[in-house]
Design an enzyme around this catalytic site. Structure first.
Site, PDB file in Angstrom:
ATOM      1  CG  HIS A  28      -0.395  -0.134   1.949  1.00 56.95           C
ATOM      2  ND1 HIS A  28      -0.051   1.044   2.901  1.00 56.95           N
ATOM      3  CD2 HIS A  28       0.204  -0.859   3.122  1.00 56.95           C
ATOM      4  CE1 HIS A  28       0.356   1.194   3.984  1.00 56.95           C
ATOM      5  NE2 HIS A  28       0.877  -0.004   4.301  1.00 56.95           N
ATOM      6  CB  SER A 257      -5.232   1.211   7.679  1.00 60.76           C
ATOM      7  OG  SER A 257      -6.331   0.976   7.659  1.00 60.76           O
ATOM      8  CE  LYS A 258      -1.655  -3.419   4.167  1.00 66.57           C
ATOM      9  NZ  LYS A 258      -0.701  -4.731   4.162  1.00 66.57           N
ATOM     10  NE  ARG A 259      -8.242  -4.115   9.510  1.00 68.94           N
ATOM     11  CZ  ARG A 259      -7.630  -3.988  11.232  1.00 68.94           C
ATOM     12  NH1 ARG A 259      -7.725  -3.597  11.809  1.00 68.94           N
ATOM     13  NH2 ARG A 259      -6.349  -4.496  10.853  1.00 68.94           N
ATOM     14  N   GLY A 262      -8.811   0.584   1.344  1.00 66.91           N
ATOM     15  CA  GLY A 262      -9.690  -0.513   0.426  1.00 66.91           C
ATOM     16  C   GLY A 262      -8.334  -0.238  -0.329  1.00 66.91           C
TER      17      GLY A 262
END
Ligand code: GLU
Length: 504
Positions: A28, A257-259, A262
């Protein structure tokens, strides 16, 4: 020579830095930024940039993620000099280090059970006191330890934090002087009861083994640093310089964040959406670093020259990500930097990128290579100044290269449907164009102006109508340039088809 994953590590002196991702998801933008800072620092000092995959958590690490990280770094052009090393393959060294810490009295075996610890934690909570392990097992005699081991009682290994009023202090290259009192550091676990060493230990042991001189990582690593320094010292290793980078937040001040965010924070997303790798590097480097003159565009060499840890700011950076915005699907600055490179890069290089994108979409026409080569380059050059991504050539620029293209509804309404007479005018104009011998800027303009004069309408109405009929859009380069680029036959065909556009 030092052995690492069976390979030799050179003893060359100088800067040695590493990018040490945990392979639990895609690469990311935060991870990429960490990699970029390390890579730049290594290149600037003719040092060594190491890729180390921190896969101690084997349950959460995946091969797919490892591959994604490797592909992402390679795509960004961040070449590494050593690795990828795998933390999991260094387990022997982690165990040895734990053993050495036990032997030298820097660690001890703790037999407290989970239930006992939970109860003490609960008592502290009730008494509204901060909980810290009470060192019950710290001073067990060797006989007591041996007796418990003989009973087969499970134990963890804890680090013995020094007693007394002292503290761990260090100077972070970004955040300055840092200090943590010994008494605020718990005797932390370095090896689980299963025998598995904990991350904190592995990370420090690997950094020692890889002879890392500068640990450049995210600010979240700052909380680990005092404990890692204790490990370094207990193992008799020289400390690296620590440099922690500010966090990257979104407009709502949430950590990227990835969470939460996305795919829009995945490097792969930018690749798929038509970013040039260097443009992304150039954008990411500015998330938390700047030069004194706030320059924004850097070539590779310029960036290597300009980069220094001093330029990393302490203030968190803002990634102006805009969910739901079709046109500006990400930070407008990222798009404008990408647009800058699209506009200014050598046309041949741009052509290679566009070709790759067209090919990926099954659109590549091999005739662009041979007989239409000149035309292809000229057309790219004509339209590139308005585009933000490589993708735009196939999306917004489709009419220039292919028979089939979409009409933008707004443009159609404003420039065609609003003027019913264009239904007859434009096919008539098509006939005039058909008779033009030499198709160029002057001849096309002459025909259009003469035609508008004859029928007594403003040339603008005709010009806008032609533009939308032949490109599907309301804006673009000068119309006559557009007509020359699209070519006589296609222009004539498209103008003849205008009546069809009125049929909904
Ligand atoms: N594996 C850690 C992470 O991905 C790296 C920490 C470090 O660089 O020391 O966050």
């Amino acid at each position: 020579m030092n052995e690492r994953n069976g390979k030799e590590v050179s003893d060359k002196k100088g800067v040695r830095v590493r990018f040490a991702p945990s392979p639990t998801g895609y690469l990311h933008i935060g991870g990429a930024r960490t990699a970029i800072y390390n890579w730049l620092f290594a290149r600037k000092h003719q040092g060594t940039f190491i890729l180390r995959i921190e896969d101690t958590d084997l349950d959460r690490s995946t091969d797919e993620s490892i591959q994604g990280i490797i592909d992402g770094l390679a795509w960004l052009g961040l070449d590494w000099d050593e690795g990828p090393y795998f933390q999991s393959k260094n387990a022997e060294a982690h165990r040895e280090a734990a053993q050495r810490l036990l032997e030298t009295g820097h660690a001890y075996k703790c037999f407290c059970t989970k239930e006992e610890l939970d109860q003490k934690r609960e008592e502290a909570r009730k008494a509204k006191k901060p909980y810290q392990y009470d060192r019950t097992c710290r001073d067990l005699s060797p006989e007591e330890v041996a007796a418990r081991e003989a009973q087969g009682l499970p134990y963890v290994i804890r680090f013995k934090v020094p007693d007394g009023e002292g503290s761990v202090s260090f100077r972070d290259a970004v955040y300055g002087n840092m200090e943590k009192r010994f008494k605020d550091i718990e005797d932390f676990v370095i090896v689980r009861s299963s025998g598995a060493p904990l991350y904190l230990l592995c990370n420090a042991v690997d950094d020692i083994k890889d002879r890392i001189t500068h640990v450049i990582r995210g600010q979240d690593g700052l909380a680990n640093t005092p404990r890692q320094i204790l490990i370094y010292k207990a193992l008799g290793a020289e400390l690296p310089v620590f440099a922690h980078m500010p966090l990257t937040l979104d407009l709502q001040k949430r950590k990227i964040s990835k969470r939460t965010h996305g795919e829009v924070v995945a490097v792969q997303f930018y690749r798929e959406r038509g970013f040039l790798p260097w443009a992304l590097v150039n954008f990411l480097v500015l998330l938390g670093w700047h030069t004194s003159d706030d320059r924004e565009i850097f070539s590779r060499d310029e960036l290597i020259e300009a980069f220094s840890l001093d330029g990393i700011s302490r203030a968190n950076s803002i990634f102006n990500y805009r969910p739901g915005d079709q046109k500006f699907f990400t930070d407008p600055k990222a798009l404008s930097i990408n647009a800058h490179y699209l506009r200014t890069m050598p046309i041949e290089e741009l052509a290679a990128h566009v070709r790759e994108d067209f090919t990926g979409q099954g659109l590549w026409d091999p005739s662009f290579d041979a007989d239409k080569r000149e035309w292809f380059l000229r057309t790219l050059d004509l339209i590139r100044s308005r585009y933000h991504t490589i993708r735009d050539f196939a999306e917004l620029g489709r009419a220039y290269f292919f028979e089939e293209f979409p009409y933008e509804p707004k443009a159609l309404k404003k420039n065609i449907l609003k003027h019913p007479d264009l239904k007859t005018w434009l096919p008539e104009l098509a006939d005039r164009f058909d008779g033009v011998e030499s198709w160029n800027l002057e001849t096309t303009e002459e025909v259009v102006r003469a035609f508008a004069g004859e029928i007594g309408v403003k040339a603008g109405i005709i010009i806008n109508g032609i533009r939308t009929a032949v490109t599907g859009q309301a804006v673009g380069p000068g119309l006559f340039d557009v007509l020359v680029a699209i070519g006589k036959k296609r222009v004539v065909d498209r103008l003849k088809r205008v009546p069809d556009l009125y049929v909904s």
